[in-house]
Design an enzyme around this catalytic site. Structure first.
Site, mmCIF file in Angstrom:
data_model
loop_
_atom_site.group_PDB
_atom_site.id
_atom_site.type_symbol
_atom_site.label_atom_id
_atom_site.label_comp_id
_atom_site.label_asym_id
_atom_site.label_seq_id
_atom_site.Cartn_x
_atom_site.Cartn_y
_atom_site.Cartn_z
ATOM 1 N N TYR A 20 0.814 -1.218 0.000
ATOM 2 C CA TYR A 20 0.000 0.000 0.000
ATOM 3 C C TYR A 20 0.848 1.270 0.000
ATOM 4 O O TYR A 20 0.716 2.109 0.887
ATOM 5 C CB TYR A 20 -0.955 0.000 1.205
ATOM 6 C CG TYR A 20 -2.019 -1.058 1.088
ATOM 7 C CD1 TYR A 20 -3.147 -0.838 0.298
ATOM 8 C CD2 TYR A 20 -1.884 -2.291 1.715
ATOM 9 C CE1 TYR A 20 -4.114 -1.820 0.148
ATOM 10 C CE2 TYR A 20 -2.852 -3.279 1.570
ATOM 11 C CZ TYR A 20 -3.970 -3.030 0.798
ATOM 12 O OH TYR A 20 -4.920 -3.990 0.650
ATOM 13 N N TYR A 148 -12.237 -7.203 6.766
ATOM 14 C CA TYR A 148 -11.068 -7.316 5.890
ATOM 15 C C TYR A 148 -10.779 -8.794 5.668
ATOM 16 O O TYR A 148 -10.695 -9.566 6.629
ATOM 17 C CB TYR A 148 -9.829 -6.623 6.491
ATOM 18 C CG TYR A 148 -8.621 -6.820 5.605
ATOM 19 C CD1 TYR A 148 -8.469 -6.065 4.441
ATOM 20 C CD2 TYR A 148 -7.677 -7.809 5.874
ATOM 21 C CE1 TYR A 148 -7.398 -6.279 3.584
ATOM 22 C CE2 TYR A 148 -6.595 -8.023 5.019
ATOM 23 C CZ TYR A 148 -6.470 -7.270 3.882
ATOM 24 O OH TYR A 148 -5.417 -7.489 3.027
ATOM 25 N N ASP A 253 -13.491 -16.118 9.110
ATOM 26 C CA ASP A 253 -12.110 -15.798 8.749
ATOM 27 C C ASP A 253 -11.344 -15.558 10.048
ATOM 28 O O ASP A 253 -11.448 -14.497 10.657
ATOM 29 C CB ASP A 253 -12.099 -14.561 7.840
ATOM 30 C CG ASP A 253 -10.690 -14.127 7.473
ATOM 31 O OD1 ASP A 253 -9.728 -14.631 8.082
ATOM 32 O OD2 ASP A 253 -10.562 -13.257 6.590
ATOM 33 N N LYS A 282 -1.682 -16.301 8.898
ATOM 34 C CA LYS A 282 -0.829 -15.467 9.743
ATOM 35 C C LYS A 282 -0.016 -16.270 10.771
ATOM 36 O O LYS A 282 1.062 -16.726 10.462
ATOM 37 C CB LYS A 282 -1.655 -14.368 10.405
ATOM 38 C CG LYS A 282 -2.137 -13.342 9.372
ATOM 39 C CD LYS A 282 -2.331 -11.956 9.941
ATOM 40 C CE LYS A 282 -2.406 -10.920 8.846
ATOM 41 N NZ LYS A 282 -3.763 -10.613 8.395
HETATM 42 C C1 PLP Z 1 -4.252 -10.610 6.940
HETATM 43 C C2 PLP Z 1 -5.632 -11.096 6.751
HETATM 44 C C3 PLP Z 1 -6.018 -11.729 5.546
HETATM 45 C C4 PLP Z 1 -5.099 -11.868 4.368
HETATM 46 O O1 PLP Z 1 -4.004 -12.693 4.604
HETATM 47 P P1 PLP Z 1 -2.707 -12.572 3.658
HETATM 48 O O2 PLP Z 1 -1.806 -13.649 4.173
HETATM 49 O O3 PLP Z 1 -2.176 -11.194 3.858
HETATM 50 O O4 PLP Z 1 -3.162 -12.812 2.264
HETATM 51 C C5 PLP Z 1 -7.319 -12.187 5.458
HETATM 52 N N1 PLP Z 1 -8.190 -12.056 6.476
HETATM 53 C C6 PLP Z 1 -7.848 -11.472 7.639
HETATM 54 C C7 PLP Z 1 -8.848 -11.383 8.755
HETATM 55 C C8 PLP Z 1 -6.559 -10.961 7.816
HETATM 56 O O5 PLP Z 1 -6.247 -10.336 8.960
#
Ligand code: PLP
Length: 432
Positions: A20, A148, A253, A282
């Site tokens: 970004y 997100y 997620d 992550k």
């Molecule tokens: C960071 C994140 C993603 C994306 O993961 P990347 O490994 O950066 O592609 C998706 N969902 C959530 C909730 C995140 O915090």
């Protein structure tokens, strides 16, 4: 001038894209030489505490010996092999470990490369499941605002439409269904009135789109990048009932919330229900190598398998990469080999105590803590570049986002180091 004459930083600023950023106006950037524990060491020898756990993934500190040695051992045996028609111990051993700690109903694992891809995989699973059930029209998604889910196309389509800049990509993004973020916060008492707790609005959205919606996707309890907002898990319990009633799949997620960060192993554990599909990433490898996975239940996996074409249409080149699987298995062993619950609780208590004085500052709107997540929400947008400028002075690397000055410290952070982080946050809240 040939690039050989450029310093490392000059080359970086003239040729490398960062997350970004505007290449015409690159922000201040440190060259990092080494990481160890909570510290990163810069070119000039300065050691900074990584209060971000390197975007929330380096949960057990940099260069954790158990994780690096697992990678070294695997590197000497089998760095990679294709997963089509072949399998290996690291994938199987990691799978066994994941099944021990994840919600019981989720028994099928799809390994992939990054969080965004795991979201793509989850959304594909939902669409294929609906098709297999004879619902060809169900290919769109419902979600809450301020979410997100990653930067790839389908994941981006369910990010917050304003901060995700949906107008910029208009015409290129899939149409999705948005409802206001869950209004009752985590600390509040649940309000039974559906008009006030957000469930009436969710019902209206899902009912109106039921013949088009394959799944309802959201971050459980903690919205991360979309504002570090903590909401009441009862919303998720009731969303589960709504989804069941309407034949819509529920997707959590947990890429940011997984592996103890919230004080529970998964944010799902705050709920009395389980999702149909979960995304993990992550912290999965303790931040040592890019990796993620999507897990689902029998209903979805066998539902897809029983339909036409039966096969699930995804299979990345580096699927189940043995190095990543070995790193993840080691990271999960590190996590479960300690009293992580007590550690996170101790971090939580200290964050609560030491961030409280921020409430008295003139430009602070809110202070909130959940597990090993501490947030000072300002009344205005805070400059990450300005925070960068103060990092040397504070000995702490913080990267505020939007209005939030926040930390997600590594679990190995000592009380003294955590005090340095909170002092740095208060300093930023005062200065910026
Ligand atoms: C960071 C994140 C993603 C994306 O993961 P990347 O490994 O950066 O592609 C998706 N969902 C959530 C909730 C995140 O915090």
């Amino acid at each position: 001038m040939s690039t050989a004459e450029l310093s490392q930083l000059e080359f970086d600023q003239q040729h490398l894209w960062h997350p970004y950023t505007n290449v015409a106006k690159p922000g201040p950037t440190f060259v990092v030489k080494e990481g160890e524990g909570v510290h990163i060491t810069l070119e000039d020898g300065t050691r900074l505490i990584d209060a971000m756990s390197s975007w929330w993934c380096m949960m057990h500190g940099h260069r954790h010996p158990a994780i690096t040695s697992a990678i070294h051992e695997q590197l000497d045996r089998l760095p990679h092999v294709m997963f089509g028609g072949l399998t290996h111990d690291p994938a199987i051993d990691l799978g066994r470990k994941l099944l021990q700690i994840t919600p019981d109903s989720l028994t099928w694992i799809f390994y992939c490369d990054s969080g965004s891809v795991s979201v793509e995989v989850a959304m594909k699973m939902a669409v294929q499941y609906q098709h297999a059930q004879g619902f060809e029209g169900r290919s769109q998604f419902a979600t809450v605002r301020s979410g997100y889910h990653g930067d790839t196309w389908k994941a981006m389509s369910v990010c917050d439409p304003d901060t995700g800049m949906h107008h910029l990509f208009q015409g290129a993004l899939s149409v999705q269904h948005f409802v206001a973020r869950p209004p009752i916060t985590l600390g509040q008492d649940w309000v039974e009135d559906p008009a006030q707790n957000g469930i009436a609005a969710l019902r209206a959205l899902l009912e109106a789109g039921a013949d088009k919606i394959a799944g309802f996707i959201l971050e459980p309890v903690v919205q991360g990048t979309g504002g570090m907002y903590f909401y009441h898990p009862e919303y998720l319990n009731q969303a589960r009932s709504l989804c069941d009633e309407l034949g819509i799949l529920l997707i959590f997620d947990e890429i940011a919330t997984g592996f103890g960060r919230t004080g529970e192993m998964f944010a799902t554990d705050f709920c009395t229900v389980e999702p149909d599909i979960i995304c993990l990433g992550k912290g999965l490898t303790g931040g040592h190598i890019s990796f993620a996975c999507t897990m689902t239940n029998d209903r979805v996996a066998l539902g897809i398998g029983g339909g036409s074409p039966g096969i699930f249409m995804h299979g990345p080149t580096y699927m189940a990469n043995p190095l990543a699987c070995a790193a993840a298995k080691a990271a999960l062993d590190v996590l479960t080999g300690q009293d992580w619950r007590a550690r996170v609780a101790a971090i939580s208590d200290q964050l609560t105590q030491e961030l409280a004085p921020a409430r008295a500052l003139p430009n602070v709107r809110d202070v909130r803590v959940l597990g090993a997540i501490g947030v000072i929400e300002m009344a205005h947008v805070v400059s990450a570049d300005a925070a960068h400028g103060l990092a040397h002075e504070m000995g702490v690397f913080l990267r505020p986002f939007g209005k939030n000055i926040y930390t997600m410290p590594p679990f190995v952070t000592t009380p003294e180091q955590l005090s340095q982080i909170t002092a740095g946050m208060l300093h930023l809240a005062q200065e910026l």
